[in-house]
Enzyme design. Structure first.
Site, mmCIF file in Angstrom:
data_model
loop_
_atom_site.group_PDB
_atom_site.id
_atom_site.type_symbol
_atom_site.label_atom_id
_atom_site.label_comp_id
_atom_site.label_asym_id
_atom_site.label_seq_id
_atom_site.Cartn_x
_atom_site.Cartn_y
_atom_site.Cartn_z
ATOM 1 N N MET A 1 0.807 -1.212 0.000
ATOM 2 C CA MET A 1 0.000 0.000 0.000
ATOM 3 C C MET A 1 0.847 1.273 0.000
ATOM 4 O O MET A 1 0.423 2.305 -0.514
ATOM 5 C CB MET A 1 -0.920 -0.021 1.222
ATOM 6 C CG MET A 1 -1.948 1.072 1.284
ATOM 7 S SD MET A 1 -3.043 0.791 2.690
ATOM 8 C CE MET A 1 -4.050 2.254 2.621
ATOM 9 N N GLU B 1 16.645 -2.247 18.801
ATOM 10 C CA GLU B 1 17.983 -2.737 19.122
ATOM 11 C C GLU B 1 18.226 -2.765 20.630
ATOM 12 O O GLU B 1 19.105 -3.480 21.109
ATOM 13 C CB GLU B 1 19.040 -1.876 18.428
ATOM 14 C CG GLU B 1 19.049 -2.060 16.908
ATOM 15 C CD GLU B 1 20.179 -1.326 16.236
ATOM 16 O OE1 GLU B 1 20.792 -0.442 16.889
ATOM 17 O OE2 GLU B 1 20.468 -1.632 15.065
#
Length: 514
Positions: free
Chosen positions: A20, A141
């Site tokens: 999209m 992270e």
């Protein structure tokens, strides 16, 4: 698009592209990073899709939670709607599972508790996500988890739009009620999907088989089969079953997990073996472990030496025996040839052993040409149909069915005398189907179906001589010619039998668009 400016953020480079939108890395004048989600150009003329995109921005700008991705701004870039979002570094859970990462119980418990917090927050805001799955759970992270993508989210009690040709959510993680109906969902749908996602995060595989299986079969599993929770370790075996009830009213409210003994034990995910169970690292060895291993190692060496000597003896004996039989066979052959030479030479008809033919997976569609020779031999030439041709023939049949549904007397072209499942009913006779058809088209005189060709998914079952088909369509109905069309986005699943007729057909996730 590169170096374009959207509300003070300069696009630097593309991070990726989905079905999209595309996502760009951007920075403002203070070099603060952001991710900019830009609607694909081909969808900008589609009012429904633009409305859905704006809907996501309006929803997410209202949400301010540490475990939900933040939307910072919304704007238009060259007539293309876009969102300025929090930039995240890390990977989603689906990718981490695919990479075979290891999760400890403590990690999973922390992530569960954080997401329980996030969902309780969104549900208090009367927002239902509707597409919770591992790929929408992002781990940074730093190991923090974030809930992403409210593109198909719904404000409770309000009608929202969906992209034509797309599913509302991802099938494997849908709740039973979501499989049938996307209009009347509650927060219990999100609860079910979160529990299914964690089932996969804990066990390393989805709750139902998904390889070489059609959408139809997955839907049937979600609606009818219970999830096997016996394979779950604690605390998940005690927790997740509360959220797997088929009836949403029976599902309990989300609750957090307290401290659990052994929470630091690592769960090993092996994505290449679906049946692989979690492996907990062994406990530290006792002081006597080394001695036991040393003795075992010594016995293994002795065993290998003995095995090697025995193998040498067998090899030598084998050579002697083989030489003896070769000499014997050679002598017998010579004697046979001498004896045969004494007899009258009589020509013999050669015997031809045909090569083994591969199993024809579409024998029901094969054309067979048979011819009989003067000597009695029968030759068969089998012309098999290519699977692509088979699929194209099924597509044509489906499109013909929806084009001629109002011709109720001729539905026997598409169905046998009895249909195993006709939409919501089982074992329905063709006469009953014709009556229902006449009643339906007596009210809705005008109907049209536009099928998204790219949405077709075929699953072949050669042994059963069946093909499972899934597709999406935009369905239009009206009573009078001067009326406005009423639009529905519908996912359809059907089974085509060996005689190329529909054995089962079900329309699911019917979304009214207007």
């Amino acid at each position: 698009m590169e170096n374009a400016n959207i509300n003070g953020y300069i696009l630097k480079y593309k991070l990726g592209e989905g079905g999209m939108a595309e996502v760009w890395y951007a920075e403002n004048i203070l070099q603060k990073p952001a991710a900019v989600k830009v609607l694909l150009k081909k969808f900008c003329e589609e009012k429904e899709i633009v409305a859905r995109f704006e809907n996501e921005a309006k929803l997410m700008v209202r949400l301010d939670h540490p475990h939900i991705r933040t939307i910072m701004d919304y704007g238009i870039l060259g007539e293309r709607p876009c969102m300025v979002m929090e930039y995240l570094e890390g990977k989603d859970v689906a990718q981490r599972l695919k990479d075979g990462e290891r999760f400890s119980n403590q990690q999973l418990i922390e992530w569960w508790n954080d997401l329980v917090d996030a969902l309780q927050y969104t549900h208090r805001k009367h927002v239902i996500h509707r597409d919770i799955k591992p790929s929408n759970l992002f781990v940074t992270e730093e190991g923090k988890i974030k809930l992403l993508d409210f593109g198909v989210a719904k404000i409770k009690d309000n009608i929202t739009v969906t992209q034509t040709g797309s599913r509302m959510g991802t099938l494997m993680y849908m709740s039973p009620e979501q499989v049938y109906d996307v209009k009347n969902l509650t927060p219990k749908t999100d609860i079910y999907s979160l529990a299914v996602s964690f089932y996969q995060m804990v066990t390393g595989r989805p709750p139902y088989p998904h390889e070489n299986v059609s959408d139809f079969e997955i839907q049937e599993s979600i609606v009818r089969k219970n999830i096997d929770t016996a394979v779950l370790p604690e605390p998940w075996r005690s927790l997740l079953p509360d959220y797997f009830h088929k009836n949403p009213e029976e599902r309990k409210e989300l609750r957090k997990i307290g401290n659990v003994a052994g929470g630091d034990e690592t769960i090993v995910i092996n994505p290449s073996h679906n049946k692989e169970q979690y492996v907990v690292p062994p406990v530290a060895p006792s002081p006597y472990t080394y001695i036991r291993r040393q003795k075992r190692r010594s016995s293994i060496v002795t065993f290998l030496l003995v095995t090697f000597i025995v193998a040498l003896v067998i090899f030598a004996l084998n050579n002697i025996i083989t030489a003896y039989f070769n000499a014997f066979n050679s002598q017998a052959k010579n004697e046979t040839q001498i004896e045969t030479g004494k007899k009258k030479n009589i020509p013999k008809t050669p015997v031809i052993i045909p090569e083994e033919q591969p199993v024809d997976t579409y024998n029901d569609l094969n054309d067979t040409i048979i011819s009989q020779e003067e000597d009695g031999r029968v030759d068969e030439i089998i012309i098999s149909v290519d699977p692509i041709q088979k699929e194209q023939a099924i597509k044509n049949m489906i499109e013909n069915y929806y084009r001629s549904r109002s011709d109720c007397e001729n539905l026997s072209r598409f169905f046998d005398t009895e249909v195993k499942q006709y939409y919501s009913k089982s074992n329905v006779s063709i006469s009953e189907i014709q009556k229902e058809c006449a009643s339906y088209h007596g009210k809705w005189r005008f109907t049209e179906a536009v099928i998204d060709d790219a949405s077709y998914v075929f699953t072949h079952h050669p042994q059963q001589q069946k093909v499972y088909v899934d597709f999406n369509m935009l369905y239009r109905i009206k009573q009078r010619e001067e009326d406005e069309w009423i639009l529905y986005n519908i996912d359809v699943s059907l089974v085509v039998g060996e005689n190329n007729k529909i054995e089962r057909i079900v329309e699911r996730r019917i979304e009214k668009l207007s």
